[in-house]
Design a protein around this motif. Structure first.
Motif, PDB file in Angstrom:
ATOM      1  N   LYS A   1       2.052  -5.117  -8.401  1.00  0.00           N
ATOM      2  CA  LYS A   1       1.704  -5.569  -7.045  1.00  0.00           C
ATOM      3  C   LYS A   1       1.117  -4.425  -6.232  1.00  0.00           C
ATOM      4  O   LYS A   1       0.162  -4.593  -5.467  1.00  0.00           O
ATOM      5  CB  LYS A   1       2.950  -6.102  -6.324  1.00  0.00           C
ATOM      6  N   SER A   2       1.713  -3.252  -6.406  1.00  0.00           N
ATOM      7  CA  SER A   2       1.245  -2.092  -5.646  1.00  0.00           C
ATOM      8  C   SER A   2      -0.194  -1.720  -6.025  1.00  0.00           C
ATOM      9  O   SER A   2      -1.004  -1.375  -5.171  1.00  0.00           O
ATOM     10  CB  SER A   2       2.199  -0.925  -5.883  1.00  0.00           C
ATOM     11  N   LEU A   3      -0.517  -1.831  -7.323  1.00  0.00           N
ATOM     12  CA  LEU A   3      -1.899  -1.569  -7.753  1.00  0.00           C
ATOM     13  C   LEU A   3      -2.857  -2.531  -7.063  1.00  0.00           C
ATOM     14  O   LEU A   3      -3.933  -2.154  -6.606  1.00  0.00           O
ATOM     15  CB  LEU A   3      -2.037  -1.755  -9.264  1.00  0.00           C
ATOM     16  N   ASP A   4      -2.462  -3.771  -7.008  1.00  0.00           N
ATOM     17  CA  ASP A   4      -3.306  -4.802  -6.403  1.00  0.00           C
ATOM     18  C   ASP A   4      -3.487  -4.558  -4.899  1.00  0.00           C
ATOM     19  O   ASP A   4      -4.591  -4.661  -4.379  1.00  0.00           O
ATOM     20  CB  ASP A   4      -2.672  -6.178  -6.650  1.00  0.00           C
ATOM     21  N   THR A   5      -2.388  -4.194  -4.242  1.00  0.00           N
ATOM     22  CA  THR A   5      -2.463  -3.921  -2.801  1.00  0.00           C
ATOM     23  C   THR A   5      -3.364  -2.726  -2.530  1.00  0.00           C
ATOM     24  O   THR A   5      -4.177  -2.722  -1.619  1.00  0.00           O
ATOM     25  CB  THR A   5      -1.057  -3.593  -2.255  1.00  0.00           C
ATOM     26  N   GLU A   6      -3.214  -1.708  -3.377  1.00  0.00           N
ATOM     27  CA  GLU A   6      -4.041  -0.505  -3.285  1.00  0.00           C
ATOM     28  C   GLU A   6      -5.518  -0.899  -3.318  1.00  0.00           C
ATOM     29  O   GLU A   6      -6.339  -0.393  -2.565  1.00  0.00           O
ATOM     30  CB  GLU A   6      -3.708   0.378  -4.481  1.00  0.00           C
ATOM     31  N   ARG A   7      -5.849  -1.831  -4.209  1.00  0.00           N
ATOM     32  CA  ARG A   7      -7.222  -2.314  -4.300  1.00  0.00           C
ATOM     33  C   ARG A   7      -7.700  -2.858  -2.970  1.00  0.00           C
ATOM     34  O   ARG A   7      -8.796  -2.559  -2.517  1.00  0.00           O
ATOM     35  CB  ARG A   7      -7.299  -3.459  -5.296  1.00  0.00           C
ATOM     36  N   TRP A   8      -6.861  -3.668  -2.345  1.00  0.00           N
ATOM     37  CA  TRP A   8      -7.282  -4.316  -1.103  1.00  0.00           C
ATOM     38  C   TRP A   8      -7.439  -3.311   0.012  1.00  0.00           C
ATOM     39  O   TRP A   8      -8.326  -3.420   0.838  1.00  0.00           O
ATOM     40  CB  TRP A   8      -6.277  -5.403  -0.699  1.00  0.00           C
ATOM     41  N   ARG A   9      -6.538  -2.320  -0.006  1.00  0.00           N
ATOM     42  CA  ARG A   9      -6.639  -1.301   1.029  1.00  0.00           C
ATOM     43  C   ARG A   9      -7.854  -0.424   0.793  1.00  0.00           C
ATOM     44  O   ARG A   9      -8.451   0.085   1.712  1.00  0.00           O
ATOM     45  CB  ARG A   9      -5.363  -0.454   1.046  1.00  0.00           C
TER      46      ARG A   9
END
Ligand SMILES: Nc1ncnc2c1ncn2[C@@H]1O[C@H](COP(=O)(O)OP(=O)(O)O)[C@@H](O)[C@H]1O
Ligand SMILES: [Mg+2]
Lengths: 319, 259
Positions: free
Chosen positions: B250-258
């Motif tokens: 999830k953190s990888l995915d959030t990082e992408r969005w940020r």
């Protein structure tokens, strides 16, 4: 091959890419030209699936990069602004690892051949056993290119591929990119203007996240210039202005330079009208002696300046 | 499926190689071997002396190699894990972000799950190598006496699960930052919290108390040390690992969005 529709990327309240749309046909080399901070890297990161867009759509090699990222990535080679190397690995180990994660399963001989072939293409065979962390800037860039080619992708996205290289390396890299055109669809970004003229068939000029112009380097020149110009140099201090002015199709003549024994004229003609033959005949018949006759083109550099300055001027007007 | 396995193995192999290519893994291994060897020596001396004294004064043979030697030894190893493992996972994502190689991973045709599982298995691989080092001393014990192997195996399974939980936790925390020192420190602090959380259980009241007890990673290790493999402990550790890895993805995915 690449279709970008209304792409927008916001970092918080800041809009880095603003409603960008363009297409790249198969086999084409497209230049993405803009000053630092224009949004080139951001756009490329969206195209390669590194980050999603806030709005809009991008289709690469037939796959939407948001809904089918893995399929799109399998067909895309990407050279980021800083080559993503692992300093502890040798070049060969690194390319082996990248071939595993990008090209998937294949037999050993095939993989070795693939690695040998990209090393040959990018001229890094001598560095095969050198640790990536110990490579010069030029070699790092080439290993970055080798990495982008390893899965034989249809599409190449190259972010400032010649940045930080010396002139000889720049020439070699441009040659390599040109040789990859045709069999690959390429988007390369740069803030160095002569680069697009030398390497690209089409240019997207981007400034402050917006597309300012899309065209061939030649057309952009014409579009801005409106009319075509010739440069004529004749022998002697003679005044040929009147005679040149009399040629049908010539709109304006002015002396551009005068040196001992030679006079240079700038001859502006109506668009799409070739007056070179008539100019040559007039000079010879007038007995002046023709030294030089060539079309003048505004360089992309000038176009670029013009585009960005006019944008800035516009903004200043709107306050 | 085969492709997924291939991708995970490729990432795990790269992780293993980079651990052992950097001094980190070797330094940790040396530290681990020395400290474990020290404990081993202390317990062995104590065990032998007490045994001799008992023999001399004709008392009952009170000490057993499994309960009085191996159990406390593995208990000590479990404390050691707390100090060593944060140093193992601190680099994993943080360093890729700092150097920009994360861009290679995230633009390769890999899923976030494949990347995370690969990194996790790589770290578990290094950790297993650490555990293997300690097996040397166990082998020595087999030479000296005749310990039962089943409680030993249970103890090692417990150590593996406990350590893997910390590795999953460490991966998640490493995925939140580009600074490996911060990643290591925060992982240690959070792991320590999970370690001592049951200390507060007695005073925490009837509802919170059992919850704190349940969350304590040590609490679940004790039975393994005693040679008991209880499903409820297995479930705890496996859930802990799966949850940690889930958060990492999830953190990888959030990082992408940020971005
Ligand atoms: N992760 C980020 N967070 C916030 N702003 C960013 C981020 N990345 C880039 N920007 C901003 O977006 C703009 C475009 O950046 P970039 O795409 O890197 O431009 P270019 O590659 O053309 O130089 C710049 O103003 C930059 O400061
Ligand atoms: Mg950039």
């Amino acid at each position: 091959m690449i279709e970008v529709q209304n792409l927008t990327k916001r970092y918080g309240p800041f809009t880095a890419v603003d409603d960008v749309s363009f297409r790249v046909e198969a086999g084409e080399i497209l230049g993405f030209l803009g000053p630092n901070g224009a949004g080139k890297t951001t756009t490329m990161r969206i195209l390669t699936g590194y980050m999603p867009a806030t709005e809009g759509r991008a289709v690469v090699a037939g796959y939407d990069v948001f809904t089918h990222p893995v399929e799109a990535k399998r067909r895309t080679g990407y050279l980021p602004e800083t080559p993503p190397l692992y300093p502890d690995m040798t070049v060969r180990e690194y390319l082996t690892f990248v071939s595993h994660i990008k090209a998937g399963r294949m037999n050993r001989a095939e993989r070795d051949e693939r690695i040998r072939s990209v090393m040959r293409k990018t001229h890094i065979e001598d560095m095969a056993n050198r640790a990536c962390g110990k490579l010069s800037k030029g070699y790092r860039q080439r290993v970055g290119l080798a990495q982008a080619l390893i899965h034989e992708p249809e599409v190449l996205i190259l972010d400032e591929p010649t940045a930080g290289l010396d002139p000889k390396q720049i020439m070699e890299t441009r040659d390599l990119i040109r040789s990859l055109g045709g069999t690959h669809t390429i988007v390369l970004s740069t803030h160095i203007l002569p680069e697009v003229a030398q390497t690209c068939q089409r240019v997207v000029i981007i400034n402050k996240g917006r597309v300012v112009a899309v065209d061939t380097p030649d057309n952009l020149t014409h579009q801005l210039k409106g009319a075509a110009s010739l440069y004529v140099q004749v022998e002697g201090p003679a005044d040929a202005t009147g005679a040149l002015q009399a040629i049908p199709g010539v709109m304006r003549v002015r002396v551009s330079d005068r040196s001992s024994g030679y006079t240079g004229y700038e001859v502006e003609s109506e668009p799409n009208r070739d007056v070179r033959r008539d100019v040559a005949r007039t000079v010879v018949e007038g007995g002046w002696g023709l030294v030089e006759l060539r079309p003048m083109r505004m360089s992309l550099e000038e176009i670029f300046l013009q585009l960005t300055t006019s944008e800035q001027a516009e903004e200043a007007r709107h306050g | 499926m085969a492709d997924t396995m291939h991708n995970i193995t490729a990432v795990a192999g790269k992780e293993l190689r980079s651990y052992f290519a950097s001094p980190v893994a070797w330094v940790l291994m040396g530290f681990w071997a020395v400290v474990f060897g020290y404990f081993f020596n202390v317990y062995l001396t104590y065990f032998v002396e007490t045994g001799m004294r008992a023999g001399m004064f004709g008392g009952p043979p009170t000490l057993h190699v499994n309960t009085d030697m191996i159990r406390p030894l593995l208990g000590n190893a479990s404390v050691l894990v707390l100090f060593v493992l944060p140093m193992l996972t601190m680099r994993s994502y943080a360093e890729e972000k700092r150097s920009g190689t994360i861009e290679l991973l995230l633009t390769s045709p890999l899923t976030d799950v494949e990347i995370t599982l690969g990194k996790f298995l790589g770290a578990v691989g290094v950790y297993s190598a650490l555990l293997l080092v300690t097996l040397v001393s166990i082998v020595i014990l087999f030479g000296l006496g005749s310990p039962e192997w089943k409680p030993i195996a249970a103890g090692y399974l417990g150590l593996l699960l406990l350590g893997s939980s910390f590795l999953a936790l460490g991966l998640f925390i490493s995925s939140l930052t580009a600074n490996q020192v911060i990643a290591g420190t925060v992982t240690f602090i959070v792991a320590l919290l999970f370690w001592i959380i049951n200390w507060a259980a007695d005073t925490a009241g009837p509802t919170l108390g059992p919850i704190l007890n349940y969350l304590s990673v040590t609490q679940h290790f004790d039975d393994f040390g005693k040679g008991v493999i209880d499903t409820k402990h297995l479930v705890f550790y496996l859930s802990f690992i799966v949850f940690g890895l889930f958060l990492t993805v999830k953190s990888l995915d959030t990082e992408r969005w940020r971005g």
